[in-house]
Design a protein around this motif. Structure first.
Motif, short mmCIF file in Angstrom:
data_model
loop_
_atom_site.label_atom_id
_atom_site.label_comp_id
_atom_site.label_asym_id
_atom_site.label_seq_id
_atom_site.Cartn_x
_atom_site.Cartn_y
_atom_site.Cartn_z
N LEU A 174 51.16 46.66 33.01
CA LEU A 174 50.43 45.43 32.69
C LEU A 174 51.07 44.21 33.34
N SER A 175 52.39 44.23 33.44
CA SER A 175 53.09 43.09 34.03
C SER A 175 52.81 42.95 35.52
N LEU A 176 52.29 44.01 36.14
CA LEU A 176 52.03 43.98 37.58
C LEU A 176 50.69 43.35 37.93
N ARG A 177 49.94 42.95 36.90
CA ARG A 177 48.61 42.38 37.15
C ARG A 177 48.66 41.11 37.99
N SER A 178 49.78 40.42 37.97
CA SER A 178 49.88 39.16 38.70
C SER A 178 50.17 39.36 40.19
N ARG A 179 50.46 40.61 40.58
CA ARG A 179 50.76 40.87 42.00
C ARG A 179 49.48 40.77 42.82
N GLU A 180 49.51 39.89 43.80
CA GLU A 180 48.30 39.63 44.59
C GLU A 180 47.86 40.84 45.39
N TRP A 181 48.82 41.64 45.86
CA TRP A 181 48.49 42.75 46.76
C TRP A 181 48.53 44.10 46.07
N LEU A 182 48.47 44.12 44.75
CA LEU A 182 48.54 45.38 44.01
C LEU A 182 47.40 45.46 43.00
N ARG A 183 46.67 46.55 43.01
CA ARG A 183 45.58 46.75 42.07
C ARG A 183 45.70 48.16 41.46
N VAL A 184 45.48 48.23 40.14
CA VAL A 184 45.56 49.51 39.42
C VAL A 184 44.24 49.76 38.70
N GLN A 185 43.70 50.95 38.91
CA GLN A 185 42.49 51.37 38.20
C GLN A 185 42.77 52.67 37.45
N ILE A 186 42.21 52.78 36.26
CA ILE A 186 42.35 53.99 35.47
C ILE A 186 41.05 54.78 35.52
N LEU A 187 41.16 56.06 35.85
CA LEU A 187 40.02 56.96 35.81
C LEU A 187 39.94 57.52 34.39
N PRO A 188 38.97 57.08 33.59
CA PRO A 188 38.97 57.42 32.17
C PRO A 188 38.54 58.86 31.90
N PHE A 189 38.92 59.35 30.73
CA PHE A 189 38.51 60.70 30.34
C PHE A 189 37.00 60.85 30.39
N GLU A 190 36.29 59.79 30.00
CA GLU A 190 34.83 59.89 29.92
C GLU A 190 34.16 59.99 31.28
N ALA A 191 34.94 59.84 32.37
CA ALA A 191 34.36 60.01 33.71
C ALA A 191 33.96 61.45 33.97
N GLY A 192 34.54 62.37 33.19
CA GLY A 192 34.17 63.78 33.33
C GLY A 192 34.68 64.37 34.64
N ALA A 193 33.87 65.27 35.22
CA ALA A 193 34.26 65.92 36.48
C ALA A 193 34.36 64.88 37.59
N HIS A 194 35.38 65.03 38.44
CA HIS A 194 35.58 64.07 39.53
C HIS A 194 36.21 64.76 40.73
N THR A 195 36.26 64.06 41.84
CA THR A 195 36.72 64.65 43.11
C THR A 195 38.23 64.75 43.20
N GLY A 196 38.95 64.30 42.17
CA GLY A 196 40.41 64.34 42.22
C GLY A 196 41.02 65.55 41.55
N PHE A 197 40.18 66.52 41.13
CA PHE A 197 40.71 67.69 40.44
C PHE A 197 41.67 68.49 41.32
N ALA A 198 41.51 68.39 42.63
CA ALA A 198 42.36 69.16 43.55
C ALA A 198 43.81 68.69 43.51
N GLY A 199 44.06 67.48 43.03
CA GLY A 199 45.43 67.00 42.92
C GLY A 199 45.65 65.63 43.53
N ALA A 200 46.89 65.15 43.39
CA ALA A 200 47.25 63.82 43.86
C ALA A 200 47.27 63.77 45.39
N PHE A 201 47.00 62.58 45.92
CA PHE A 201 47.11 62.38 47.37
C PHE A 201 47.28 60.90 47.65
N THR A 202 47.82 60.60 48.82
CA THR A 202 48.04 59.22 49.24
C THR A 202 47.61 59.06 50.69
N ILE A 203 46.92 57.96 50.98
CA ILE A 203 46.54 57.63 52.35
C ILE A 203 47.35 56.42 52.78
#
Length: 282
Positions: A182-211
């Protein structure tokens, strides 16, 4: 730094490329900085490619072929390098991460490494091994310094809601970790999104990745299994990862709603409520 003489040219196309670049350069009696002058790049870049710490680009390969008269050898070899997913040690990935201008990362069950508190990071590392734990923790925390730079990379993090509920290090550690998010919300170049449980099936089931996106290099995709990390610059794989990431962002809560979800879990599950500055208040 990896010593080129310790590289096994048969280990991967990237190792073979690096060893061949060094062999041909030395056969031409050129120092790294001398070759750099011929192809308009730094000696450091050539050293990193020769030690398999950096993936060469097609443009770099074409310039090497022209400068060293290698008949298109490196231009042909780079195609194989870019198509193969290459194993990389943590130190090599951290070097790439530090050069990136744009980081897009998805985590399923864990808080992203760049956003981890010392207590949380220690608990994650200790679950794997206690050998050299302090050194591994120091290296993990050092990576976070890129977010403190004046030219910090634009960093976008999408995390599954499970990462908020998975109690790592105990309730106190988790409460402080969510407060840190929560304290990172003030960072201009950083954004955090939460994929909620209610989203159900999603394309990230295969695992973590970084681009990772760079100013003067091609984009790369980084993934991990239970043994090690892998990087690929294969255009098709990178393109598919961008599509998957866009879908995850679309399914995730907005940045504002994500902060509200973090605060709710922080209070209801861990008994901490966020203060005005985002810090945990027991």
């Amino acid at each position: 730094m990896v010593n080129i003489r310790d590289l096994d040219p048969s280990a991967s196309p990237l190792d073979f490329y690096g060893s061949e670049l060094r062999r041909v350069r030395e056969a031409a009696s050129l120092k790294q900085y001398e070759l750099g002058k011929l192809i308009y790049c730094t000696a450091s870049l050539i050293g990193q490619i020769e030690t398999a710490r950096r993936v060469p680009t097609r443009d770099f390969s074409e310039r090497v072929d022209a400068a060293l008269g290698t008949g298109g050898f490196f231009s042909r070899l780079v195609g194989l390098v870019l198509r193969v997913q290459l194993p990389v040690p943590v130190s090599a990935y951290a070097e790439m991460e530090s050069r990136a201008t744009y980081i897009s990362t998805f985590q399923v069950h864990l808080i992203s490494g760049l956003l981890q508190t010392p207590g949380y990071a220690r608990a994650v590392l200790a679950a794997r091994t206690l050998v050299d734990l302090d050194a591994k923790l120091e290296a993990r925390l050092e990576r976070r310094q890129i977010l403190e730079r004046e030219d910090a990379p634009l960093t976008w993090v999408v995390m599954g809601e499970a990462a908020l509920h998975q109690e790592i290090g105990g309730r106190e550690v988790m409460g402080n970790q969510l407060a840190h998010l929560l304290s990172l919300r003030s960072r201009e170049w950083l954004r955090v999104q939460i994929l909620p449980f209610e989203a159900g099936a999603h394309t990230g089931f295969a695992g973590a990745f970084t681009i990772l996106r760079f100013e003067d290099d091609q984009d790369v995709l980084y993934t991990e299994d239970f043994l090690q990390g892998y990087v690929t610059a294969n255009p098709q794989s990178v393109r598919e990862s961008y599509v998957r990431y866009d879908q995850l962002q679309a399914a995730a809560l907005s940045v504002e709603d994500s902060a509200a979800r973090i605060a709710r879990v922080m209070e209801e599950r861990y008994g901490h409520r966020p203060g005005l500055d985002g810090r945990a208040v027991a």
